[in-house]
Write a protein that holds these residues in place. Sequence first.
Motif, PDB file in Angstrom:
ATOM      1  N   VAL A  27       0.817  -1.211   0.000  1.00 37.08           N
ATOM      2  CA  VAL A  27       0.000   0.000   0.000  1.00 37.08           C
ATOM      3  C   VAL A  27       0.853   1.264   0.000  1.00 37.08           C
ATOM      4  O   VAL A  27       0.575   2.218  -0.727  1.00 37.08           O
ATOM      5  N   PHE A  28       1.924   1.288   0.796  1.00 37.29           N
ATOM      6  CA  PHE A  28       2.635   2.544   1.024  1.00 37.29           C
ATOM      7  C   PHE A  28       3.892   2.732   0.181  1.00 37.29           C
ATOM      8  O   PHE A  28       4.393   3.847   0.092  1.00 37.29           O
ATOM      9  N   VAL A  29       4.426   1.699  -0.438  1.00 40.58           N
ATOM     10  CA  VAL A  29       5.660   1.827  -1.210  1.00 40.58           C
ATOM     11  C   VAL A  29       5.318   1.782  -2.692  1.00 40.58           C
ATOM     12  O   VAL A  29       4.699   0.835  -3.163  1.00 40.58           O
ATOM     13  N   THR A  30       5.733   2.810  -3.407  1.00 42.53           N
ATOM     14  CA  THR A  30       5.509   2.845  -4.852  1.00 42.53           C
ATOM     15  C   THR A  30       6.862   2.728  -5.554  1.00 42.53           C
ATOM     16  O   THR A  30       7.770   3.523  -5.306  1.00 42.53           O
ATOM     17  N   PRO A  31       7.007   1.747  -6.424  1.00 41.54           N
ATOM     18  CA  PRO A  31       8.272   1.608  -7.135  1.00 41.54           C
ATOM     19  C   PRO A  31       8.421   2.689  -8.204  1.00 41.54           C
ATOM     20  O   PRO A  31       7.439   3.175  -8.775  1.00 41.54           O
ATOM     21  N   HIS A  32       9.655   3.072  -8.460  1.00 39.49           N
ATOM     22  CA  HIS A  32       9.947   4.076  -9.477  1.00 39.49           C
ATOM     23  C   HIS A  32      10.605   3.379 -10.664  1.00 39.49           C
ATOM     24  O   HIS A  32      11.565   2.631 -10.504  1.00 39.49           O
ATOM     25  N   ASP A  33      10.082   3.654 -11.858  1.00 39.29           N
ATOM     26  CA  ASP A  33      10.671   3.087 -13.069  1.00 39.29           C
ATOM     27  C   ASP A  33      11.873   3.908 -13.486  1.00 39.29           C
ATOM     28  O   ASP A  33      11.869   5.154 -13.382  1.00 39.29           O
ATOM     29  N   ARG A  34      12.888   3.223 -13.972  1.00 39.49           N
ATOM     30  CA  ARG A  34      14.053   3.922 -14.500  1.00 39.49           C
ATOM     31  C   ARG A  34      14.702   3.040 -15.556  1.00 39.49           C
ATOM     32  O   ARG A  34      14.552   1.826 -15.542  1.00 39.49           O
ATOM     33  N   ASP A  35      15.404   3.673 -16.461  1.00 38.20           N
ATOM     34  CA  ASP A  35      16.080   2.942 -17.517  1.00 38.20           C
ATOM     35  C   ASP A  35      17.395   2.392 -16.999  1.00 38.20           C
ATOM     36  O   ASP A  35      18.098   3.036 -16.227  1.00 38.20           O
ATOM     37  N   VAL A  36      17.712   1.206 -17.458  1.00 33.34           N
ATOM     38  CA  VAL A  36      18.970   0.572 -17.082  1.00 33.34           C
ATOM     39  C   VAL A  36      19.788   0.388 -18.353  1.00 33.34           C
ATOM     40  O   VAL A  36      19.319  -0.181 -19.339  1.00 33.34           O
ATOM     41  N   VAL A  37      21.009   0.893 -18.339  1.00 38.52           N
ATOM     42  CA  VAL A  37      21.902   0.785 -19.489  1.00 38.52           C
ATOM     43  C   VAL A  37      23.073  -0.104 -19.093  1.00 38.52           C
ATOM     44  O   VAL A  37      23.764   0.171 -18.121  1.00 38.52           O
ATOM     45  N   VAL A  38      23.253  -1.173 -19.850  1.00 35.68           N
ATOM     46  CA  VAL A  38      24.366  -2.085 -19.611  1.00 35.68           C
ATOM     47  C   VAL A  38      25.256  -2.052 -20.835  1.00 35.68           C
ATOM     48  O   VAL A  38      24.819  -2.376 -21.944  1.00 35.68           O
ATOM     49  N   ARG A  39      26.490  -1.653 -20.648  1.00 33.92           N
ATOM     50  CA  ARG A  39      27.425  -1.591 -21.772  1.00 33.92           C
ATOM     51  C   ARG A  39      28.077  -2.950 -21.963  1.00 33.92           C
ATOM     52  O   ARG A  39      28.598  -3.538 -21.024  1.00 33.92           O
ATOM     53  N   ILE A  40      28.014  -3.433 -23.195  1.00 30.38           N
ATOM     54  CA  ILE A  40      28.628  -4.724 -23.540  1.00 30.38           C
ATOM     55  C   ILE A  40      29.840  -4.438 -24.403  1.00 30.38           C
ATOM     56  O   ILE A  40      29.730  -3.759 -25.426  1.00 30.38           O
ATOM     57  N   PRO A  41      31.007  -4.937 -24.020  1.00 31.80           N
ATOM     58  CA  PRO A  41      32.199  -4.707 -24.846  1.00 31.80           C
ATOM     59  C   PRO A  41      32.037  -5.355 -26.227  1.00 31.80           C
ATOM     60  O   PRO A  41      31.400  -6.404 -26.378  1.00 31.80           O
ATOM     61  N   THR A  42      32.623  -4.720 -27.231  1.00 31.21           N
ATOM     62  CA  THR A  42      32.484  -5.249 -28.588  1.00 31.21           C
ATOM     63  C   THR A  42      33.180  -6.584 -28.757  1.00 31.21           C
ATOM     64  O   THR A  42      32.817  -7.353 -29.654  1.00 31.21           O
ATOM     65  N   GLU A  43      34.139  -6.905 -27.906  1.00 31.86           N
ATOM     66  CA  GLU A  43      34.813  -8.205 -28.007  1.00 31.86           C
ATOM     67  C   GLU A  43      33.839  -9.349 -27.688  1.00 31.86           C
ATOM     68  O   GLU A  43      33.987 -10.452 -28.191  1.00 31.86           O
ATOM     69  N   LYS A  44      32.860  -9.079 -26.849  1.00 31.22           N
ATOM     70  CA  LYS A  44      31.892 -10.124 -26.524  1.00 31.22           C
ATOM     71  C   LYS A  44      30.829 -10.250 -27.615  1.00 31.22           C
ATOM     72  O   LYS A  44      30.295 -11.321 -27.850  1.00 31.22           O
ATOM     73  N   VAL A  45      30.494  -9.134 -28.261  1.00 33.13           N
ATOM     74  CA  VAL A  45      29.472  -9.176 -29.299  1.00 33.13           C
ATOM     75  C   VAL A  45      30.063  -9.726 -30.589  1.00 33.13           C
ATOM     76  O   VAL A  45      29.465 -10.588 -31.234  1.00 33.13           O
ATOM     77  N   ASN A  46      31.238  -9.239 -30.968  1.00 36.80           N
ATOM     78  CA  ASN A  46      31.901  -9.683 -32.190  1.00 36.80           C
ATOM     79  C   ASN A  46      33.282 -10.230 -31.819  1.00 36.80           C
ATOM     80  O   ASN A  46      34.275  -9.500 -31.864  1.00 36.80           O
TER      81      ASN A  46
END
Length: 50
Positions: A27-46
């Motif tokens: 009832v008393f606690v309202t969650p706040h939405d926020r964006d989460v940015v996670v940086r992935i190194p290019t060595e892991k992607v390619n």
Amino acid sequence: MPTLFRFLFLCATVVGIVYAVMLALVVFVTPHDRDVVVRIPTEKVNPPDH
């Protein structure tokens, strides 16, 4: 037999307190939405070819 009733009353009281705390949080606690940015190194992607 009174010991059993005392134990059950204690269990019911603890469960009631836990339920009341959970209800108060809902009832008393309202969650706040926020964006989460996670940086992935290019060595892991390619990965480089070996």
